[in-house]
Scaffold this motif. Structure first.
Motif, PDB file in Angstrom:
ATOM      1  N   ALA A  39      48.266  38.005  20.014  1.00  0.00           N
ATOM      2  CA  ALA A  39      47.836  38.528  21.307  1.00  0.00           C
ATOM      3  C   ALA A  39      46.320  38.702  21.304  1.00  0.00           C
ATOM      4  CB  ALA A  39      48.506  39.867  21.580  1.00  0.00           C
ATOM      5  N   VAL A  40      45.690  38.165  22.339  1.00  0.00           N
ATOM      6  CA  VAL A  40      44.254  38.308  22.531  1.00  0.00           C
ATOM      7  C   VAL A  40      44.069  39.143  23.790  1.00  0.00           C
ATOM      8  CG1 VAL A  40      42.098  37.090  22.994  1.00  0.00           C
ATOM      9  CG2 VAL A  40      43.789  36.089  21.448  1.00  0.00           C
ATOM     10  N   ILE A  41      43.269  40.185  23.696  1.00  0.00           N
ATOM     11  CA  ILE A  41      43.052  41.095  24.824  1.00  0.00           C
ATOM     12  C   ILE A  41      41.563  41.098  25.138  1.00  0.00           C
ATOM     13  CG2 ILE A  41      43.292  43.469  25.645  1.00  0.00           C
ATOM     14  CD1 ILE A  41      45.534  43.728  23.458  1.00  0.00           C
ATOM     15  N   ARG A  42      41.227  40.803  26.389  1.00  0.00           N
ATOM     16  CA  ARG A  42      39.831  40.739  26.813  1.00  0.00           C
ATOM     17  C   ARG A  42      39.615  41.625  28.040  1.00  0.00           C
ATOM     18  NH1 ARG A  42      39.304  39.204  22.502  1.00  0.00           N
ATOM     19  NH2 ARG A  42      38.809  37.129  21.766  1.00  0.00           N
ATOM     20  N   PRO A  43      38.477  42.325  28.096  1.00  0.00           N
ATOM     21  CA  PRO A  43      38.160  43.095  29.301  1.00  0.00           C
ATOM     22  C   PRO A  43      37.946  42.120  30.457  1.00  0.00           C
ATOM     23  CG  PRO A  43      36.253  42.971  27.859  1.00  0.00           C
ATOM     24  CD  PRO A  43      37.400  42.340  27.115  1.00  0.00           C
ATOM     25  N   ALA A  44      38.316  42.541  31.658  1.00  0.00           N
ATOM     26  CA  ALA A  44      38.204  41.655  32.815  1.00  0.00           C
ATOM     27  C   ALA A  44      38.012  42.483  34.082  1.00  0.00           C
ATOM     28  CB  ALA A  44      39.459  40.792  32.931  1.00  0.00           C
ATOM     29  N   SER A  45      37.570  41.810  35.127  1.00  0.00           N
ATOM     30  CA  SER A  45      37.495  42.431  36.456  1.00  0.00           C
ATOM     31  C   SER A  45      38.448  41.672  37.363  1.00  0.00           C
ATOM     32  CB  SER A  45      36.063  42.412  36.989  1.00  0.00           C
ATOM     33  OG  SER A  45      35.548  41.102  36.977  1.00  0.00           O
ATOM     34  N   HIS A  46      38.883  42.328  38.442  1.00  0.00           N
ATOM     35  CA  HIS A  46      39.894  41.696  39.296  1.00  0.00           C
ATOM     36  C   HIS A  46      39.772  42.150  40.747  1.00  0.00           C
ATOM     37  CE1 HIS A  46      41.824  45.605  38.588  1.00  0.00           C
ATOM     38  NE2 HIS A  46      42.397  45.387  39.759  1.00  0.00           N
ATOM     39  N   VAL A  47      40.427  41.377  41.588  1.00  0.00           N
ATOM     40  CA  VAL A  47      40.613  41.723  42.988  1.00  0.00           C
ATOM     41  C   VAL A  47      41.970  41.161  43.410  1.00  0.00           C
ATOM     42  CG1 VAL A  47      39.464  39.639  43.887  1.00  0.00           C
ATOM     43  CG2 VAL A  47      39.525  41.714  45.280  1.00  0.00           C
ATOM     44  N   VAL A  48      42.641  41.849  44.324  1.00  0.00           N
ATOM     45  CA  VAL A  48      43.905  41.366  44.869  1.00  0.00           C
ATOM     46  C   VAL A  48      43.629  40.872  46.277  1.00  0.00           C
ATOM     47  CG1 VAL A  48      46.285  41.947  45.491  1.00  0.00           C
ATOM     48  CG2 VAL A  48      45.222  43.005  43.475  1.00  0.00           C
ATOM     49  N   GLU A  49      43.899  39.583  46.513  1.00  0.00           N
ATOM     50  CA  GLU A  49      43.727  38.981  47.830  1.00  0.00           C
ATOM     51  C   GLU A  49      44.907  38.079  48.138  1.00  0.00           C
ATOM     52  OE1 GLU A  49      38.904  38.760  48.433  1.00  0.00           O
ATOM     53  OE2 GLU A  49      39.950  36.918  47.949  1.00  0.00           O
ATOM     54  N   TYR A  50      45.446  38.235  49.325  1.00  0.00           N
ATOM     55  CA  TYR A  50      46.550  37.386  49.804  1.00  0.00           C
ATOM     56  C   TYR A  50      47.744  37.395  48.846  1.00  0.00           C
ATOM     57  CZ  TYR A  50      42.603  35.851  52.574  1.00  0.00           C
ATOM     58  OH  TYR A  50      41.493  35.829  53.374  1.00  0.00           O
ATOM     59  N   GLY A  51      48.011  38.547  48.244  1.00  0.00           N
ATOM     60  CA  GLY A  51      49.162  38.678  47.357  1.00  0.00           C
ATOM     61  C   GLY A  51      48.985  38.080  45.980  1.00  0.00           C
ATOM     62  N   ARG A  52      47.789  37.610  45.703  1.00  0.00           N
ATOM     63  CA  ARG A  52      47.512  37.043  44.379  1.00  0.00           C
ATOM     64  C   ARG A  52      46.407  37.851  43.714  1.00  0.00           C
ATOM     65  NH1 ARG A  52      48.819  31.670  46.602  1.00  0.00           N
ATOM     66  NH2 ARG A  52      50.865  31.232  45.720  1.00  0.00           N
ATOM     67  N   LEU A  53      46.493  37.909  42.413  1.00  0.00           N
ATOM     68  CA  LEU A  53      45.522  38.629  41.608  1.00  0.00           C
ATOM     69  C   LEU A  53      44.511  37.621  41.074  1.00  0.00           C
ATOM     70  CD1 LEU A  53      44.744  41.250  40.041  1.00  0.00           C
ATOM     71  CD2 LEU A  53      46.363  40.507  38.291  1.00  0.00           C
ATOM     72  N   VAL A  54      43.234  37.823  41.391  1.00  0.00           N
ATOM     73  CA  VAL A  54      42.178  36.956  40.870  1.00  0.00           C
ATOM     74  C   VAL A  54      41.439  37.745  39.798  1.00  0.00           C
ATOM     75  CG1 VAL A  54      40.083  35.647  41.387  1.00  0.00           C
ATOM     76  CG2 VAL A  54      41.980  35.698  43.034  1.00  0.00           C
ATOM     77  N   VAL A  55      41.362  37.148  38.612  1.00  0.00           N
ATOM     78  CA  VAL A  55      40.797  37.812  37.444  1.00  0.00           C
ATOM     79  C   VAL A  55      39.614  37.007  36.926  1.00  0.00           C
ATOM     80  CG1 VAL A  55      41.273  38.521  35.062  1.00  0.00           C
ATOM     81  CG2 VAL A  55      43.056  38.732  36.804  1.00  0.00           C
ATOM     82  N   ARG A  56      38.516  37.705  36.637  1.00  0.00           N
ATOM     83  CA  ARG A  56      37.365  37.080  35.976  1.00  0.00           C
ATOM     84  C   ARG A  56      37.309  37.639  34.564  1.00  0.00           C
ATOM     85  NH1 ARG A  56      31.034  36.930  37.991  1.00  0.00           N
ATOM     86  NH2 ARG A  56      30.346  35.408  36.432  1.00  0.00           N
ATOM     87  N   ALA A  57      37.466  36.758  33.586  1.00  0.00           N
ATOM     88  CA  ALA A  57      37.573  37.214  32.206  1.00  0.00           C
ATOM     89  C   ALA A  57      36.742  36.338  31.271  1.00  0.00           C
ATOM     90  CB  ALA A  57      39.033  37.184  31.755  1.00  0.00           C
ATOM     91  N   PRO A  58      36.249  36.920  30.187  1.00  0.00           N
ATOM     92  CA  PRO A  58      35.477  36.148  29.207  1.00  0.00           C
ATOM     93  C   PRO A  58      36.391  35.407  28.229  1.00  0.00           C
ATOM     94  CG  PRO A  58      35.500  38.446  28.567  1.00  0.00           C
ATOM     95  CD  PRO A  58      36.253  38.342  29.876  1.00  0.00           C
ATOM     96  N   VAL A  59      37.092  34.405  28.746  1.00  0.00           N
ATOM     97  CA  VAL A  59      37.987  33.581  27.922  1.00  0.00           C
ATOM     98  C   VAL A  59      37.775  32.120  28.299  1.00  0.00           C
ATOM     99  CG1 VAL A  59      39.762  35.366  27.706  1.00  0.00           C
ATOM    100  CG2 VAL A  59      39.915  33.703  29.557  1.00  0.00           C
ATOM    101  N   GLN A  60      38.135  31.227  27.409  1.00  0.00           N
ATOM    102  CA  GLN A  60      38.123  29.810  27.749  1.00  0.00           C
ATOM    103  C   GLN A  60      39.393  29.516  28.519  1.00  0.00           C
ATOM    104  OE1 GLN A  60      37.534  27.802  23.972  1.00  0.00           O
ATOM    105  NE2 GLN A  60      35.409  27.414  24.538  1.00  0.00           N
ATOM    106  N   ALA A  61      39.272  28.781  29.600  1.00  0.00           N
ATOM    107  CA  ALA A  61      40.421  28.489  30.463  1.00  0.00           C
ATOM    108  C   ALA A  61      41.554  27.841  29.686  1.00  0.00           C
ATOM    109  CB  ALA A  61      39.987  27.595  31.620  1.00  0.00           C
ATOM    110  N   ALA A  62      41.248  26.884  28.830  1.00  0.00           N
ATOM    111  CA  ALA A  62      42.298  26.179  28.088  1.00  0.00           C
ATOM    112  C   ALA A  62      43.074  27.141  27.191  1.00  0.00           C
ATOM    113  CB  ALA A  62      41.696  25.061  27.259  1.00  0.00           C
ATOM    114  N   ALA A  63      42.386  28.088  26.570  1.00  0.00           N
ATOM    115  CA  ALA A  63      43.061  29.045  25.687  1.00  0.00           C
ATOM    116  C   ALA A  63      43.944  29.986  26.489  1.00  0.00           C
ATOM    117  CB  ALA A  63      42.033  29.842  24.895  1.00  0.00           C
ATOM    118  N   ALA A  64      43.440  30.453  27.622  1.00  0.00           N
ATOM    119  CA  ALA A  64      44.212  31.399  28.442  1.00  0.00           C
ATOM    120  C   ALA A  64      45.436  30.730  29.052  1.00  0.00           C
ATOM    121  CB  ALA A  64      43.338  31.980  29.537  1.00  0.00           C
ATOM    122  N   LEU A  65      45.330  29.462  29.406  1.00  0.00           N
ATOM    123  CA  LEU A  65      46.429  28.781  30.083  1.00  0.00           C
ATOM    124  C   LEU A  65      47.320  27.987  29.135  1.00  0.00           C
ATOM    125  CD1 LEU A  65      44.546  27.632  33.278  1.00  0.00           C
ATOM    126  CD2 LEU A  65      46.053  29.602  32.990  1.00  0.00           C
TER     127      LEU A  65
END
Length: 141
Positions: A39-65
């Motif tokens: 498990a990798v845990i990173r601090p992030a910021s977020h907003v909820v718009e249109y029922g979806r959660l948008v997260v900005r995080a210091p991770v590489q996209a390929a690793a997170a997905l």
């Protein structure tokens, strides 16, 4: 020996609707994903718009997905130990539209730049939350 202040606390489960309401009232949390079976845990910021959660995080996209779903966790714990915690779990995708990405980069504070600055859109499939309350407060507030 048990601390009397801590012993008087209890968890009160909240509905998914209340959990989302608590999440919307916050802007900082933690993105949790698996990387090499850890498990990798990173601090992030977020907003909820249109029922979806948008997260900005210091991770590489390929690793997170690398997994099919991510977990995002937010809490607010007061010095007295009371507060709440919310976890959201679901599939995620990278925000690729340049205009949308620019909007979220202006809206959400980032902690890094370049390949480790990722915008993710998480579709909540499960939402759980708890209030942490004093045992003598039935409503948990």
């Amino acid at each position: 020996m048990t601390d009397p202040a801590t012993a008087a606390l209890r968890l009160i489960e909240v509905s998914g609707t209340e959990a989302l309401w608590l999440l919307e009232g916050s802007s900082q949390g933690r993105l949790v994903h698996l990387q090499r079976d850890q498990a990798v845990i990173r601090p992030a910021s977020h907003v909820v718009e249109y029922g979806r959660l948008v997260v900005r995080a210091p991770v590489q996209a390929a690793a997170a997905l690398a997994r099919t779903a991510l977990t995002y966790q937010v809490d607010e714990i007061r010095p007295a130990g009371t507060g709440w915690t919310v976890s959201v779990h679901g599939p995620a995708e990278v925000v690729t539209d340049p205009h949308e990405a620019a909007h979220y980069r202006r809206t959400l504070p980032g902690r890094s730049h370049g390949p480790h600055d990722t915008l993710l859109r998480l579709r909540p499939q499960s939402v759980s939350g708890f209030r942490i309350a004093r045992a003598d407060h039935p409503a948990g507030r």
